[in-house]
Design an enzyme around this catalytic site. Structure first.
Site, short mmCIF file in Angstrom:
data_model
loop_
_atom_site.label_atom_id
_atom_site.label_comp_id
_atom_site.label_asym_id
_atom_site.label_seq_id
_atom_site.Cartn_x
_atom_site.Cartn_y
_atom_site.Cartn_z
N GLU C 29 0.73 -1.41 0.32
CA GLU C 29 0.13 0.21 0.08
C GLU C 29 0.92 1.40 0.14
OE1 GLU C 29 -2.26 -1.06 3.12
OE2 GLU C 29 -2.77 -3.15 2.46
N GLU C 71 -4.75 -6.99 2.45
CA GLU C 71 -3.43 -7.64 2.70
C GLU C 71 -2.95 -8.71 2.17
OE1 GLU C 71 -4.91 -5.62 4.99
OE2 GLU C 71 -3.30 -3.60 4.98
N PHE C 94 2.21 -1.87 8.48
CA PHE C 94 2.90 -2.58 10.01
C PHE C 94 2.33 -3.72 10.54
CE2 PHE C 94 1.13 2.12 9.68
CZ PHE C 94 1.76 2.43 11.16
N ALA C 95 3.71 -4.66 11.18
CA ALA C 95 3.52 -5.16 11.84
C ALA C 95 1.42 -6.14 12.50
CB ALA C 95 4.62 -5.82 12.69
N ASP C 96 1.27 -5.33 12.87
CA ASP C 96 0.14 -5.44 14.25
C ASP C 96 -1.20 -6.06 12.33
OD1 ASP C 96 0.63 -3.50 15.95
OD2 ASP C 96 1.28 -3.35 14.94
N PHE C 97 -0.92 -5.25 11.01
CA PHE C 97 -1.40 -5.89 10.03
C PHE C 97 -1.35 -7.31 9.57
CE2 PHE C 97 -1.39 -1.46 8.78
CZ PHE C 97 -1.50 -0.36 10.25
N HIS C 140 -1.19 -0.64 16.53
CA HIS C 140 -0.12 -0.34 15.62
C HIS C 140 1.12 0.12 16.08
CE1 HIS C 140 -3.06 0.88 12.61
NE2 HIS C 140 -2.33 1.78 12.26
C1 LIG Z 1 -5.25 -3.09 7.40
C2 LIG Z 1 -4.83 -2.27 7.70
N1 LIG Z 1 -4.08 -1.42 6.96
C3 LIG Z 1 -3.69 -0.76 6.53
C4 LIG Z 1 -4.28 -0.22 7.60
C5 LIG Z 1 -2.93 1.89 7.06
N2 LIG Z 1 -4.12 2.84 7.20
C6 LIG Z 1 -5.22 3.49 8.09
S1 LIG Z 1 -6.33 3.62 7.28
C7 LIG Z 1 -5.95 3.54 5.68
C8 LIG Z 1 -6.65 4.40 4.43
C9 LIG Z 1 -7.95 4.21 4.45
O1 LIG Z 1 -8.63 4.70 3.51
P1 LIG Z 1 -10.16 4.66 3.41
O2 LIG Z 1 -10.93 3.44 3.95
O3 LIG Z 1 -10.75 5.92 2.22
O4 LIG Z 1 -10.43 6.06 4.64
P2 LIG Z 1 -9.90 7.43 4.80
O5 LIG Z 1 -8.60 7.23 5.59
O6 LIG Z 1 -10.39 8.44 3.76
O7 LIG Z 1 -11.07 7.98 5.76
C10 LIG Z 1 -5.37 3.16 5.60
C11 LIG Z 1 -4.46 2.21 4.28
C12 LIG Z 1 -4.13 -0.08 8.61
N3 LIG Z 1 -4.65 0.65 9.30
N4 LIG Z 1 -5.29 -1.41 8.53
#
Ligand SMILES: Cc1ncc(C[n+]2csc(CCOP(=O)(O)OP(=O)(O)O)c2C)c(N)n1
Ligand SMILES: Cc1ncc(C[n+]2csc(CCOP(=O)(O)OP(=O)(O)O)c2C)c(N)n1
Ligand SMILES: [Mg+2]
Ligand SMILES: [Mg+2]
Lengths: 337, 322, 337, 322
Positions: C29, C71, C94-97, C140
């Site tokens: 990502e 993921e 993040f490893a948490d994922f 996280h």
């Molecule tokens: C499983 C997981 N993958 C990646 C992330 C990192 N991450 C946090 S917010 C985000 C983007 C989310 O996009 P969206 O669903 O459109 O929500 P928005 O931020 O636009 O409100 C990502 C990739 C995460 N927190 N959890």
């Protein structure tokens, strides 16, 4: 006295608690079975191991919920239902499937209470089939309990017999914290005396299966019966041991192990999972830190090798620590000093 | 359509509270006093409020990493939230959760969630509970356009359809998941169509317009409360800040935020609509603005000087009993 | 000599290896970012921690692949691409994922070779950000390495500095087995001397960071620098230690630990993850089994408590084993006997 | 449409090989000699063969727990497979994998998979490799109706669309996932519609008819090889045995299998079609039947008397080097 298989003992616990507490629901793949089938017969499975048989006819579709193959949704739904006031028992058909739903286990269920400042609880039970011995191959035979034992917020139960399984299941459903309940596939048909009606076994209290003087054996799940077999053989040479079944790995009754070691000075841990970062290693480490002075010899960790579970009968047999390996290791340990 | 004055006032107040909360946080974060990283909701207020005005405290929502707006709209205490974001002992979660983990079961708020896709299965579980408890309540899963690519979310959608659970999926399509455009990452270009593919009704609505969201939610809650199953709504919206505080937003056209602030501001839209319809006056709204500003200022002042959790708190609240 | 941050050191390793070997691809990502954005600017992120910055402009969209938030698909695609002949480096932000993709890690990547009878390999690297200290909250901030160290078939790397990170990353990409590479968020900006060009650090060889006589300290990842600080303080009282950084947890260079213990007899392990079934427990257990006679005192496992990672600064600080806690524990250990 | 004789002969031989392999296994399993649990493919042969006849050894497939048919169709050695299923040292995977983990990279077979939903992300990865290697090859993900509810599968579908990967998703809808009907568990009643929701073309075809599958696959491979992206096909089919060997099939109407064997048998369908079109004669087909029967018999005989792996094999093949 009445004998029940572990399968039926757990089934009875589910029946009893669903009867007693309307908040208890059961969900998972084929927990009843037959939905959408052409025979019209529901409860066509009762779980692939038959553990949830009869629940649907008794408690109905609203409380006994067949789900699609969607483990993240199953565990996640259990979490949400728990937060909303129910006490869900989710079935994860095989423990190996933790891989497709682990987030809901260790990031969600385990952490809600802490992250939310102690203001809520997540009383779910995840029942899951564990272990090798049926030639089910690398993705259906694992012992995954170390992975969840390491997660703060979870409780981990591994019964070794039908009696314990029933009492521990009743405790698990009534417990306010998330519980992962590992049911060994090879133990499902194994019978023992199981009283009717309600009884509970507290978490964090090991069962001292046998008492002896020469060594301390800690065995988990199916390994308990193998240790008993080995001890039967060793008894002929006058060798006796404390055999400790922790029953719950989190919380762990480490005190009972330390106390036993005061008497024996020698420790063998038998665990069906590979060695690294295992429960065997964990207990060995705890002892090295907290009961070091009681130890008179190196700790023996008897586990499978650092390999996936093999398929072929001959290989799987070599993989699992069996009674003979236990006996040999015990004799070895008694010579060490 | 005619709306009660009290209803409009409350809706506006809720939106304004979110906006002020977030714009103020944006400033306060620059002082370095706020720990961790924070995702602001400014620009999307009409979604949270349009959705939650259809709900009571007994209905449930599951939120996301960008959760402040949902929390406020669902009735969480604003000072408690601010304390939490500052990591204070009296925060809604005793300072243990932080911005991404605010929850309040007494308000039907199942928790923000730092895992994208973590919330929807949980919301479906709450919806199942409503069904079992036969209480007529519903559960809403909030998610972004980015979350609409996470497998757990699809599983939740299918499960809700199969069980006819009273669940509503709200995909706030703000055009971005972090630094990536939805046009790229959502292969179908449309989330509502996916939901239809799973067998539930779905509609796109204008996330910049409170009334549009509120109407779409009305159809969804009606269906859910009647036991007819889940629905999806996809409000198209925009965020006024970066993904997280500190994001330089290199992926956005330089003037995009300014343009959106000028043309897609849901608070301005609301004011325009209610004053032109003569439902409320500018004075009514200004009074709310004043009032909210004071409230937020109090929250910040309280939070800044509040005590941190004592180290003894580190090991509590892991289990109910152990 | 040139100094680089750990972030830039890893970035350089990725550049070098992608240059050298056309089979290497990077996916995850926002590994470049900006796709589908309105500015038209690609490489708008270069990874949320900037580790993959510049790869897209250099190697193009086909080899530097931005993905949706999926993921399981990311790791799964890395697996499939590896089986089909590429050498993918997947970023798990993040490893948490791991929770949302763990199946592809421990049931698939880890087991292919064994299940398929040794007839294939799965040369993937999963890079992931680890650790607490930035107030990122319970989901996280975790140190998940025990969970993967326990999985046969995986290799696990936890660099403690920029120099090692570069050399270990080059080794990881060239390794034919699946590697999980944990990058501590707090170490990203930390600089050390990093030579230009190509060098590799072998897996399974611990780094003896310091040599001393009174105790052996094993420290993992960020804990290495904390141990150094503690040792600086202890040096004033003439206390010295062997400080061992295993660098790779699987394979683990346990021999170096045993050898050190022959000299010191006292062991402290510092691990940033909660205690149960942790790498600290694992090493303590290994020592209890394999170097018992060298031990002159109980093993000290210095870890956070059995709790999720808290958010508030004060709590997180108390959670992480810091230099002062290490110093105090070392003094304590020297008194024990 | 006219088909070459050799093509038809090979297609029939492949289907017949699968059928005989499985029907024979069904008998052999009752001797107790075969370890573990086994999922038979009988009834679905036209799908595996209809799909794989569009592929070469350089194209990839990712298979499922019900993988024997896919393996044979993709060219895996039949005796090697039988040895593997018996857990023998000379099995395709040295007896370490078993029925659910047969793989052969040299044939483009990425592995059966005991995790429902495990294969599709892997297939998409192989498709990405084809793109990077610019070799014009494609990757197929096999899955059942039940797998169409697993989140990992949707992620794979979306990723393939986003990257225009040359991937093809084949959902063999045999009406059941274990003991549960697809009518219940697939909320949308249709998997193809889901795929369309993700932005790719999708079609339902007749999984009992080799030609129907082959045609649908033709459109999908054409698109994939041209770089236009993924497709989905949903062959409707039936399985002649239980979910696994030993399944009493309480969820199926008593006569369902008998009816399906009488009316939906893809081998009978094929014979009927090719003889009525006079493309092949009954004698042609009978000769193949004979030949295959001998081959399967040899495979079983070989496997029964073959040596098991030596215990020394337990610890090899975990790593390339460690
Ligand atoms: C499983 C997981 N993958 C990646 C992330 C990192 N991450 C946090 S917010 C985000 C983007 C989310 O996009 P969206 O669903 O459109 O929500 P928005 O931020 O636009 O409100 C990502 C990739 C995460 N927190 N959890
Ligand atoms: C993740 C996961 N969940 C559950 C299972 C157990 N399981 C094996 S096959 C199967 C049914 C699969 O149904 P379908 O995809 O329709 O394939 P079919 O068996 O009909 O070929 C289930 C539930 C599994 N192996 N993996
Ligand atoms: Mg978004
Ligand atoms: Mg099926």
């Amino acid at each position: 006295m009445r004998q029940l298989s572990m399968r039926d003992a757990i089934n009875e616990a589910l029946h009893l608690e669903m009867e007693r507490d309307a908040r208890v629901i059961v969900l998972g793949e084929d927990v009843s079975g037959g939905a959408g089938g052409t025979s019209g017969q529901r409860d066509a499975a009762g779980g692939v191991f038959g553990v949830t048989k009869g629940l649907l006819p008794r408690f109905g579709e609203e409380r006994v919920i067949d789900t699609p193959i969607s483990e993240s949704a199953i565990v996640g739904a259990a979490n949400g239902a728990a937060l909303a006031g129910l006490r869900p028992v989710a079935e994860l058909m095989f423990a190996d499937f933790l891989g497709v739903c682990f987030d809901q286990v260790f990031n969600q269920a385990a952490k809600f209470r802490y992250m939310f400042g102690g203001k809520t609880a997540c009383p779910i039970v995840i029942r899951t089939a564990t272990g090798a011995g049926m030639n089910m191959g690398a993705q259906h035979s694992q012992s995954m309990y170390a992975m969840v034992t390491g997660v703060p917020g979870l409780k981990v139960v591994v019964p070794s017999n039908a009696y314990d399984a029933k009492g521990l299941m009743l405790t698990a459903i009534r417990d306010d914290d998330p519980v992962i309940f590992f049911e060994h596939k090879a133990l499902y048909p194994r019978k023992s005396v199981v009283p009717e009606g309600d009884y509970t076994i507290p978490f964090g209290e090991a069962n001292i299966v046998r008492q002896g003087e020469h060594l301390t054996i800690v065995a988990i799940g199916r390994m308990v019966s193998f240790a008993e077999k080995a001890l039967d053989a060793l008894a002929k040479d006058g060798i006796t041991a404390d055999l400790i079944d922790p029953r719950t790995l989190s919380p762990l009754d480490d005190e009972t192990i330390y106390e036993s070691l005061e008497g024996t000075g020698r420790l063998m841990i038998i665990d069906e999972s590979p060695p690294r970062c295992s429960v065997a290693a964990d207990i060995a480490g705890l002892v090295a830190s907290n009961a070091f002075h009681a130890l008179r010899a190196p700790v023996v960790q008897l586990t499978p090798p650092h390999t996936p579970v093999p398929f072929a009968r001959e290989l799987e047999r070599a993989y699992i620590p069996g009674p003979q390996a236990i006996e040999a290791a015990a004799r070895q340990l008694l010579k060490a000093g | 359509m005619v709306f009660e004055r009290d209803f409009l006032i409350r809706a506006y107040r809720q939106m304004r509270t979110i906006r002020d909360f977030e714009e103020r946080l944006h400033l306060e974060i620059q002082t370095g006093e706020i720990p961790g990283f924070t995702h602001l909701y400014s620009g999307q207020e009409a979604v949270a409020v349009g959705v939650c005005e259809r709900l009571t405290d007994q209905d449930w929502i599951a939120s996301t990493h960008r959760g402040h707006g949902h929390c406020i709209a669902k009735g969480c205490d604003v000072t408690g939230m601010m304390l939490e974001i500052y990591g204070r002992a009296d925060g809604l979660c005793k300072g243990k959760g932080g911005s991404m983990h605010i929850a309040d079961m007494s308000k039907g708020m199942l928790g923000a969630n730092a895992i994208v896709g973590g919330g929807p299965p949980i919301a479906v579980g709450a919806a199942i509970a409503c069904k079992v408890q036969k209480n007529g309540h519903v559960a809403v899963a909030f998610g972004g356009d980015g979350s609409a690519n996470q497998g757990t979310v699809f599983e939740a959608m299918n499960l809700a359809v199969v069980l006819k659970a009273p669940a509503i999926f709200v995909f706030e399509n703000n055009g971005y998941s972090e630094h990536t455009g939805a046009d790229y990452a959502v292969g179908s270009k449309d989330i509502a169509g996916r939901a239809r593919g799973f067998g539930m009704p779905a509609e796109v609505c204008d996330g910049g317009d409170f009334f549009s969201v509120y109407e779409a939610m009305g159809r969804a809650t009606l269906r859910a409360r009647r036991g007819e199953g889940p629905s999806t709504i996809e409000p198209r919206t925009t965020r006024f800040f970066g993904h997280f505080e500190g994001d330089p937003m290199l992926y956005r056209a330089k003037d995009e935020v300014a343009r959106h602030r000028a043309t897609l501001d849901c608070l301005q839209n609301f004011r325009q609509r209610v004053t032109s319809e003569a439902w409320l006056s500018d004075a009514d709204l200004d009074a709310i603005d004043q009032d909210v500003a004071t409230q937020i200022d109090t929250a910040v002042t309280t939070a800044r000087s509040a005590a941190p959790p004592s180290p003894a708190e580190l090991e509590t609240d892991v289990y109910v009993s152990y």
